[in-house]
Design a protein around this motif. Structure first.
Motif: not given
Length: 427
Positions: A324-336
């Protein structure tokens, strides 16, 4: 034909003259040339291939206490302790033995929904790291762990596994800090919000065989790196005239001032401003906007901290069936993004290091970039884009989460350890 022979004779004569001159001057020319060429090769040989390869590294897992009620500020004390490894290495040891200052790796790992904190360090620094952590977190549990990167196939990506990753960088100038822990609090109650809560929540949502690796490589750095850029930024914020520090810079400034004002002096009388006219009547606190005041305060505080040369790297590894690239990558960098606002710096993706390829030979180039990223992560390679972070910035992005973080997949110490009674009989 005669003209051609004459030309050859002239060339031979010139070469002979050059040879005679070189025979008398070679000891001035060749040694500096050889030094410039072979010095970096020698240092690479003794440092990377001999000294660094001889160091034994260990990976320590940090298991947070159950009912921790401490802010990330105490983690700043830990970073101040390990900053003490910064010592002046004798030139002989640097050139002959390749000795360099120790490097530490702070690693936050999400593995199929489980969350782990790790620190990799040289084995001879283990006692110092454990003592510094126990001093701030008496109930913490520290265990030596196997390297988690061995839990995935050696060659990535492949038919079953996919990879995405990138290096991280600071979004703005380095002396300006990111949003640090002391600015994470509720407006109404004033209660502190743990800066890692959003990041840990993203990691806890990972599915089976999905892994997120966040690596922060730090090397203690000497004080003073930030004063040139930091002083320049302070002068810009306070509307002060920044004066060049070097002798040549000051000389060049004086010369340009003289010739720049020469035409004015010829055309008419030169008027000099009095000290009273040059004096700023409005106090600084009234000349700065609220945002500029916040920036100035954060900048000046950050310049008083110990600093580390830092390399940040993100990797997302997982099996293809539920990748799940959009969910995981987007979620992680969104939290950053919570570490930045209009008054501070921030952490951003370094676009040039992302695992992507366009235009031609897309598949092969993409595989190369992915495997290069994985290898650099496994080797804890600090080369590439680096930045400087202070102890307060590092404490913000890597610390033991407090009890307000209710993530169920976060492993914590199950029971408080107590010391043996003083009157215990010993046989």
């Amino acid at each position: 034909m005669d003209l051609l022979l004459s030309s050859f004779k002239d060339i031979a004569g010139s070469l002979g003259t050059m040879g005679i001159v070189f025979s008398y001057t070679w000891y001035f020319i060749l040694p500096p040339l050889f030094y410039a060429v072979f010095r970096p090769l020698w240092i690479e040989q003794v440092r990377d291939r001999e000294y660094m390869s001889s160091l034994k590294k260990i990976l320590l897992e940090l298991i947070p206490p159950q009912n921790l009620e401490k802010s990330p500020k105490i983690m700043e004390s830990f970073f101040n302790v390990i900053h003490g490894v910064l010592t002046t290495i004798p030139k002989g040891d640097y050139y002959m033995k390749g000795k360099v200052i120790e490097r530490f790796s702070l690693e936050l790992v999400g593995d199929s929904g489980e969350i782990h904190f790790y620190i990799q360090c040289p084995d001879f620094d283990r006692g110092m790291v454990e003592a510094a952590l126990y001093a701030q977190y008496p109930d913490i549990q520290i265990v030596e762990a196997d390297d988690y990167v061995k839990r995935v196939p050696l060659i990535l990506p492949n038919k079953k596994w996919e990879v995405w990753g990138a290096d991280a960088k600071l979004a703005g100038p380095e002396p300006m800090p990111i949003k640090t822990y002391d600015r994470f609090q509720e407006d109404v109650t004033g209660k502190m919000i743990d800066p890692l809560s959003s990041v840990l929540e993203v990691l806890s949502q990972l599915g089976p065989n999905q892994k997120v690796w966040w690596q922060v490589l730090i090397t203690p750095e000497k004080e003073g790196w930030e004063h040139d850029e930091g002083t320049k930024m302070i002068n810009e914020l306070t509307k002060r005239d920044s004066k060049p520090g070097g002798v040549l810079e000051r000389l060049w400034t004086d010369i340009t001032d003289v010739f720049g004002n020469l035409s004015k002096a010829i055309s008419g009388p030169v008027e000099f401003k009095s000290a009273e006219e040059e004096k700023e009547e409005t106090p600084l606190e009234f000349r700065l906007t609220p945002g500029e005041k916040e920036k100035l305060k954060a900048l000046e505080e950050n310049m008083t901290k110990n600093i580390f040369l830092t390399k940040m790297r993100f990797v997302y590894v997982g099996k293809r069936e539920n990748y799940d690239k959009p969910g995981v990558v987007g979620g992680f960098w969104g939290s950053m993004k919570q570490f930045s606002d209009q008054y501070s710096n921030g952490i951003a993706i370094h676009d040039d290091t992302k695992t992507y390829a366009w235009y031609f030979m897309i598949k092969s180039r993409l595989r190369y970039r992915q495997r290069k990223l994985i290898k650099r992560y496994i080797d804890r390679d600090p080369t590439g884009n680096n930045c400087y972070l202070s102890t307060s910035e590092l404490a913000t992005i890597f610390h033991m989460p407090d009890m307000s973080v209710m993530t169920p997949s976060l492993r914590r110490v199950e029971a408080k350890l107590g010391g043996a009674p003083a009157n215990l009989p010993v046989k």
